[in-house]
Design a protein around this motif. Structure first.
Motif, PDB file in Angstrom:
ATOM      1  N   SER A 255    -128.209 -79.491  -5.144  1.00  0.00           N
ATOM      2  CA  SER A 255    -129.411 -79.941  -5.852  1.00  0.00           C
ATOM      3  C   SER A 255    -130.140 -78.767  -6.492  1.00  0.00           C
ATOM      4  O   SER A 255    -130.731 -78.897  -7.573  1.00  0.00           O
ATOM      5  N   ARG A 256    -130.112 -77.632  -5.830  1.00  0.00           N
ATOM      6  CA  ARG A 256    -130.828 -76.449  -6.325  1.00  0.00           C
ATOM      7  C   ARG A 256    -130.306 -76.014  -7.688  1.00  0.00           C
ATOM      8  O   ARG A 256    -131.083 -75.807  -8.632  1.00  0.00           O
ATOM      9  N   SER A 257    -128.991 -75.873  -7.817  1.00  0.00           N
ATOM     10  CA  SER A 257    -128.422 -75.404  -9.083  1.00  0.00           C
ATOM     11  C   SER A 257    -128.509 -76.468 -10.173  1.00  0.00           C
ATOM     12  O   SER A 257    -128.615 -76.127 -11.359  1.00  0.00           O
ATOM     13  N   LEU A 258    -128.483 -77.737  -9.799  1.00  0.00           N
ATOM     14  CA  LEU A 258    -128.608 -78.790 -10.799  1.00  0.00           C
ATOM     15  C   LEU A 258    -129.995 -78.812 -11.440  1.00  0.00           C
ATOM     16  O   LEU A 258    -130.147 -79.045 -12.637  1.00  0.00           O
ATOM     17  N   LEU A 259    -131.014 -78.548 -10.645  1.00  0.00           N
ATOM     18  CA  LEU A 259    -132.381 -78.645 -11.144  1.00  0.00           C
ATOM     19  C   LEU A 259    -132.916 -77.334 -11.727  1.00  0.00           C
ATOM     20  O   LEU A 259    -133.877 -77.355 -12.491  1.00  0.00           O
ATOM     21  N   LYS A 260    -132.307 -76.227 -11.392  1.00  0.00           N
ATOM     22  CA  LYS A 260    -132.808 -74.934 -11.853  1.00  0.00           C
ATOM     23  C   LYS A 260    -132.888 -74.831 -13.375  1.00  0.00           C
ATOM     24  O   LYS A 260    -133.890 -74.325 -13.914  1.00  0.00           O
ATOM     25  N   PRO A 261    -131.889 -75.303 -14.152  1.00  0.00           N
ATOM     26  CA  PRO A 261    -131.995 -75.205 -15.622  1.00  0.00           C
ATOM     27  C   PRO A 261    -133.170 -75.983 -16.192  1.00  0.00           C
ATOM     28  O   PRO A 261    -133.582 -75.718 -17.331  1.00  0.00           O
ATOM     29  N   LEU A 262    -133.718 -76.912 -15.431  1.00  0.00           N
ATOM     30  CA  LEU A 262    -134.870 -77.689 -15.891  1.00  0.00           C
ATOM     31  C   LEU A 262    -136.190 -77.031 -15.501  1.00  0.00           C
ATOM     32  O   LEU A 262    -137.263 -77.587 -15.746  1.00  0.00           O
ATOM     33  N   GLY A 263    -136.117 -75.846 -14.912  1.00  0.00           N
ATOM     34  CA  GLY A 263    -137.327 -75.162 -14.465  1.00  0.00           C
ATOM     35  C   GLY A 263    -137.853 -75.681 -13.137  1.00  0.00           C
ATOM     36  O   GLY A 263    -138.981 -75.372 -12.756  1.00  0.00           O
ATOM     37  N   ILE A 264    -137.040 -76.460 -12.431  1.00  0.00           N
ATOM     38  CA  ILE A 264    -137.423 -76.992 -11.119  1.00  0.00           C
ATOM     39  C   ILE A 264    -136.714 -76.166 -10.059  1.00  0.00           C
ATOM     40  O   ILE A 264    -135.483 -76.184  -9.955  1.00  0.00           O
ATOM     41  N   ARG A 265    -137.469 -75.427  -9.297  1.00  0.00           N
ATOM     42  CA  ARG A 265    -136.892 -74.521  -8.312  1.00  0.00           C
ATOM     43  C   ARG A 265    -137.122 -75.069  -6.901  1.00  0.00           C
ATOM     44  O   ARG A 265    -138.246 -75.067  -6.409  1.00  0.00           O
ATOM     45  N   LEU A 266    -136.056 -75.538  -6.300  1.00  0.00           N
ATOM     46  CA  LEU A 266    -136.150 -76.066  -4.944  1.00  0.00           C
ATOM     47  C   LEU A 266    -136.066 -74.917  -3.941  1.00  0.00           C
ATOM     48  O   LEU A 266    -135.201 -74.053  -4.060  1.00  0.00           O
ATOM     49  N   PRO A 267    -136.934 -74.907  -2.926  1.00  0.00           N
ATOM     50  CA  PRO A 267    -136.916 -73.827  -1.927  1.00  0.00           C
ATOM     51  C   PRO A 267    -135.834 -74.067  -0.877  1.00  0.00           C
ATOM     52  O   PRO A 267    -136.105 -74.208   0.321  1.00  0.00           O
ATOM     53  N   LEU A 268    -134.573 -74.100  -1.325  1.00  0.00           N
ATOM     54  CA  LEU A 268    -133.461 -74.416  -0.430  1.00  0.00           C
ATOM     55  C   LEU A 268    -132.551 -73.211  -0.223  1.00  0.00           C
ATOM     56  O   LEU A 268    -132.320 -72.429  -1.155  1.00  0.00           O
ATOM     57  N   TYR A 269    -132.047 -73.096   0.996  1.00  0.00           N
ATOM     58  CA  TYR A 269    -130.993 -72.116   1.277  1.00  0.00           C
ATOM     59  C   TYR A 269    -129.995 -72.782   2.217  1.00  0.00           C
ATOM     60  O   TYR A 269    -130.398 -73.514   3.135  1.00  0.00           O
ATOM     61  N   PRO A 270    -128.686 -72.546   2.012  1.00  0.00           N
ATOM     62  CA  PRO A 270    -127.682 -73.194   2.868  1.00  0.00           C
ATOM     63  C   PRO A 270    -127.496 -72.447   4.189  1.00  0.00           C
ATOM     64  O   PRO A 270    -127.045 -71.304   4.206  1.00  0.00           O
ATOM     65  N   LEU A 271    -127.844 -73.071   5.289  1.00  0.00           N
ATOM     66  CA  LEU A 271    -127.577 -72.513   6.609  1.00  0.00           C
ATOM     67  C   LEU A 271    -126.208 -73.010   7.054  1.00  0.00           C
ATOM     68  O   LEU A 271    -126.005 -74.199   7.266  1.00  0.00           O
ATOM     69  N   LYS A 272    -125.283 -72.087   7.172  1.00  0.00           N
ATOM     70  CA  LYS A 272    -123.880 -72.423   7.428  1.00  0.00           C
ATOM     71  C   LYS A 272    -123.661 -72.725   8.906  1.00  0.00           C
ATOM     72  O   LYS A 272    -123.894 -71.876   9.766  1.00  0.00           O
ATOM     73  N   GLY A 273    -123.233 -73.945   9.189  1.00  0.00           N
ATOM     74  CA  GLY A 273    -123.006 -74.352  10.564  1.00  0.00           C
ATOM     75  C   GLY A 273    -121.543 -74.644  10.834  1.00  0.00           C
ATOM     76  O   GLY A 273    -120.776 -74.997   9.932  1.00  0.00           O
ATOM     77  N   TYR A 274    -121.149 -74.473  12.094  1.00  0.00           N
ATOM     78  CA  TYR A 274    -119.773 -74.705  12.527  1.00  0.00           C
ATOM     79  C   TYR A 274    -119.755 -75.825  13.564  1.00  0.00           C
ATOM     80  O   TYR A 274    -120.733 -76.032  14.286  1.00  0.00           O
ATOM     81  N   SER A 275    -118.614 -76.519  13.665  1.00  0.00           N
ATOM     82  CA  SER A 275    -118.477 -77.516  14.726  1.00  0.00           C
ATOM     83  C   SER A 275    -117.040 -77.575  15.225  1.00  0.00           C
ATOM     84  O   SER A 275    -116.095 -77.186  14.524  1.00  0.00           O
ATOM     85  N   LEU A 276    -116.912 -78.077  16.444  1.00  0.00           N
ATOM     86  CA  LEU A 276    -115.626 -78.333  17.084  1.00  0.00           C
ATOM     87  C   LEU A 276    -115.618 -79.778  17.548  1.00  0.00           C
ATOM     88  O   LEU A 276    -116.608 -80.258  18.102  1.00  0.00           O
ATOM     89  N   THR A 277    -114.512 -80.474  17.330  1.00  0.00           N
ATOM     90  CA  THR A 277    -114.384 -81.850  17.791  1.00  0.00           C
ATOM     91  C   THR A 277    -113.169 -81.959  18.697  1.00  0.00           C
ATOM     92  O   THR A 277    -112.042 -81.642  18.287  1.00  0.00           O
ATOM     93  N   TYR A 278    -113.405 -82.380  19.941  1.00  0.00           N
ATOM     94  CA  TYR A 278    -112.342 -82.584  20.922  1.00  0.00           C
ATOM     95  C   TYR A 278    -112.070 -84.082  21.000  1.00  0.00           C
ATOM     96  O   TYR A 278    -112.955 -84.872  21.343  1.00  0.00           O
ATOM     97  N   ASP A 279    -110.833 -84.486  20.704  1.00  0.00           N
ATOM     98  CA  ASP A 279    -110.491 -85.903  20.615  1.00  0.00           C
ATOM     99  C   ASP A 279    -109.910 -86.445  21.925  1.00  0.00           C
ATOM    100  O   ASP A 279    -109.328 -85.703  22.720  1.00  0.00           O
ATOM    101  N   ASP A 280    -110.042 -87.761  22.086  1.00  0.00           N
ATOM    102  CA  ASP A 280    -109.408 -88.493  23.186  1.00  0.00           C
ATOM    103  C   ASP A 280    -109.653 -87.845  24.543  1.00  0.00           C
ATOM    104  O   ASP A 280    -108.733 -87.609  25.329  1.00  0.00           O
ATOM    105  N   ILE A 281    -110.914 -87.562  24.815  1.00  0.00           N
ATOM    106  CA  ILE A 281    -111.303 -86.960  26.087  1.00  0.00           C
ATOM    107  C   ILE A 281    -111.658 -88.069  27.080  1.00  0.00           C
ATOM    108  O   ILE A 281    -112.274 -89.074  26.709  1.00  0.00           O
ATOM    109  N   ASP A 282    -111.280 -87.879  28.320  1.00  0.00           N
ATOM    110  CA  ASP A 282    -111.671 -88.811  29.371  1.00  0.00           C
ATOM    111  C   ASP A 282    -113.194 -88.848  29.448  1.00  0.00           C
ATOM    112  O   ASP A 282    -113.847 -87.819  29.613  1.00  0.00           O
ATOM    113  N   ARG A 283    -113.769 -90.028  29.321  1.00  0.00           N
ATOM    114  CA  ARG A 283    -115.222 -90.146  29.308  1.00  0.00           C
ATOM    115  C   ARG A 283    -115.865 -89.589  30.566  1.00  0.00           C
ATOM    116  O   ARG A 283    -117.013 -89.147  30.549  1.00  0.00           O
TER     117      ARG A 283
END
Length: 412
Positions: A255-283
């Motif tokens: 959204s930030r780069s899409l709106l920037k050419p229109l003079g609309i500056r969104l105060p956004l920064y991407p916080l990079k997150g990681y995840s792990l998914t363990y499948d078919d685990i005994d509940r």
């Protein structure tokens, strides 16, 4: 009225449904299939009450260590990025008690409204996304952090947010899966009203529902926005221009780069997150509640028969490459938190970019361009806040839509 939604993540799809409920004809535009971006494999927690922003006075003394230590939950990889510097200055200014309270006061009503809206949608549209009301347990290893959390609980009680303060013994009694950590736990905060679900599955369910309601979902990239005399006239896409008199930019960090050419500056920064998914685990081996290790900023939740563990908030620009040392850190944290689960099998690795504002308050509402709205900046709370954010922007576009908006948020 016809409205184009730019973005098919949880925020964009929720916005499309809110507008469809208001009687609009809706198109959704995204280069990826629904839910395939940042919504794909997040932590799975629906944290309606636990909405304290990242920016707070308690974080300031930790920042030097966090930014330098290899085991930190946050690292900076491009210290010369001017966008990061600008965002970082605003973040530091938001690290005051007054601003933190203002952010919670703003996000609290949005969270409560989201819970009501999502549960209505879940029933009305028969949405199947491994939803459970399982509560959220945030445990602390540091006594100072725990005391600060207790103060936050007392203050949030004045806003109608109910939470419980637990001793180490009470923490383990509530969640036996943490028994091996009792000697490290100084206390915990228990929020019984929190929920969990699969954000990606919800996106698929919303896409199914939207198609049934006549919404068209187009897999195409919006490359620009055409404006004439401060009025929206068209969206530029990889497949040609689309005439448009009303559109919502809900494209996450894009959204930030899409709106920037229109003079609309969104105060956004991407916080990079990681995840792990363990499948078919005994509940029986999985924690009953959603669990957050506050010191290490990691969260875990049982989603169906899977375990999702997520963490890290790196400042790495828009780089979606998995950095092996950071993923290795998350795996170490998984093994320490739930050794019986983490040792059983390999996990599916994932990385995503959370579009965050410095103070944690999303950007929702109209812009300086007539016919153009924005709905972005929910950060790590995108899954949680999407429904109310969607209804808020829909009510601004169609004031007579018949539903009451959530408390108005920041506008672009």
């Amino acid at each position: 009225m016809r409205v184009q939604i730019i973005g098919a993540g949880i925020v964009g799809l929720s916005t499309a449904l809110a507008l469809a409920e208001c009687g609009c004809r809706v198109d959704v535009l995204d280069p990826l299939p629904p839910g395939s971006g940042t919504s794909r494999a997040n932590g799975g927690q629906l944290s309606y009450a636990y909405i304290a922003p990242l920016a707070s006075p308690e974080i300031l003394p930790k920042l030097p260590k966090w930014l330098l230590a290899s085991s930190s939950p946050t690292r900076v990889y491009d210290a010369l990025d001017p966008i990061l510097w600008q965002w970082g200055v605003q973040f530091l200014r938001a690290c005051t008690r007054r601003q933190a309270h203002a952010s919670v006061a703003s996000l609290g009503p949005l969270g409560r409204s989201s819970q009501e809206i999502l549960n209505r949608w879940r029933v009305d549209y028969k949405l199947d996304f491994d939803w459970r009301a399982n509560g959220k347990l945030v445990f602390h290893r540091d006594l100072h952090d725990f005391h600060a959390a207790c103060d936050q609980v007392a203050w949030q009680a004045s806003l109608g947010i109910e939470q419980q303060i637990l001793s180490p013994r009470e923490t383990v009694d509530l969640e036996p899966a943490l028994g091996h950590l009792e000697h490290q736990i100084r206390g915990a905060i228990w929020t019984p009203t929190e929920e969990v679900g699969d954000c990606y599955k919800l996106c698929q369910e919303l896409a199914r529902t939207l198609r049934q309601l006549g919404v068209e979902i187009h897999q195409t990239r919006v490359t620009g926005i055409r404006v004439s005399r401060r009025r929206l006239v068209a969206l530029k896409t990889d497949d040609g221009d689309i005439d448009s008199s009303a559109a919502v930019v809900a494209a996450g960090i894009a959204s930030r780069s899409l709106l920037k050419p229109l003079g609309i500056r969104l105060p956004l920064y991407p916080l990079k997150g990681y995840s792990l998914t363990y499948d078919d685990i005994d509940r029986a081996a999985l924690p009953k509640a959603s669990v957050t290790d506050y010191s290490r900023k990691t969260v875990c939740a049982r989603i169906g028969d899977r375990l999702r563990l997520a963490g890290i908030a790196d400042m790495d620009g828009q780089n979606l490459t998995i950095r092996p040392p950071r993923m290795a850190l998350l795996k170490e944290q998984a093994a320490a938190l739930l050794p019986a689960v983490a040792a059983r099998q390999p996990a599916t690795e994932w990385v995503g970019l959370r579009p965050a504002t410095p103070d944690g308050i999303p950007v929702i509402g109209s812009t300086r361009v007539d016919g153009l709205w924005v709905n972005a900046g929910q950060g790590a709370l995108g899954f949680t806040l999407a429904p109310a954010s969607a209804v808020e922007v829909a009510q601004q576009i169609v004031p007579s839509g018949g539903r009451q908006p959530a408390e108005r948020q920041r506008h672009a």
